[in-house]
Design an enzyme around this catalytic site. Sequence first.
Site, PDB file in Angstrom:
ATOM      1  N   TYR A  14      27.380  49.730  54.772  1.00 39.04           N
ATOM      2  CA  TYR A  14      26.411  49.011  53.938  1.00 39.04           C
ATOM      3  C   TYR A  14      25.045  48.874  54.613  1.00 39.04           C
ATOM      4  CZ  TYR A  14      30.651  47.810  51.427  1.00 39.04           C
ATOM      5  OH  TYR A  14      31.841  47.870  50.744  1.00 39.04           O
ATOM      6  N   HIS A  19      21.315  46.156  48.797  1.00 40.66           N
ATOM      7  CA  HIS A  19      22.032  44.879  48.733  1.00 40.66           C
ATOM      8  C   HIS A  19      21.935  44.097  50.046  1.00 40.66           C
ATOM      9  CE1 HIS A  19      24.227  42.746  45.789  1.00 40.66           C
ATOM     10  NE2 HIS A  19      25.462  42.999  46.183  1.00 40.66           N
ATOM     11  N   ASN A  67      30.028  38.801  47.857  1.00 37.82           N
ATOM     12  CA  ASN A  67      30.629  38.017  46.778  1.00 37.82           C
ATOM     13  C   ASN A  67      31.373  36.776  47.250  1.00 37.82           C
ATOM     14  OD1 ASN A  67      29.573  40.038  45.224  1.00 37.82           O
ATOM     15  ND2 ASN A  67      31.534  40.920  44.644  1.00 37.82           N
TER      16      ASN A  67
END
Length: 190
Positions: A14, A19, A67
Amino acid sequence: MKLIVGLGNPGLQYAGSRHNIGFEVVRHLAKIHKVTLKKEKGVQALSVKIRFDSLDVILALPLTYMNLSGEAVRLLLKKYKVEVSDLLVVYDDLDLEFGRIKIRSSGVSAGRRGVESIIGILKGRNDFNRIRIGIGRPSDKDTRDFVLARFNRGEKADLPGIIDRAAQCCKEWAEEGVDCAMNSFNRKDI
């Protein structure tokens, strides 16, 4: 004491994704202050204490994935005895054009699951400060793939300035308050 939390996903896969721009802002603040974010016992985050003039500030990156950010935020607030009003969350926003920064003192999650997680862990309280950094919305791509993708070459050229501006916004929020930061950074002309 203030707490600045950058949202993102841990792991090399990531790194550099849209994000994770919240992570990049917090890492930039750590770099400016010549400190290293470290894993602490009992907290699901990397964190470090810095000072803005005479003010103590905790920088943190949750290790819980975007999340589930609320769990890390809960532990950080408890460990450092920080009030919700002294929390600043930094994250990406599809609904703002690329590079635009907006700071506010409260608001709804607008479907951002990391923010929903924080609101949930705070038992519905949404009165925490947040900086949203625009990553733009793709016209022809699935948004999930878009946010998890890395910035393109043109965006990468602008990214250092955007990250630095967001870091300046964090500093102004901590030292001068959210209203002052809103006046300085929410304008469309910067």
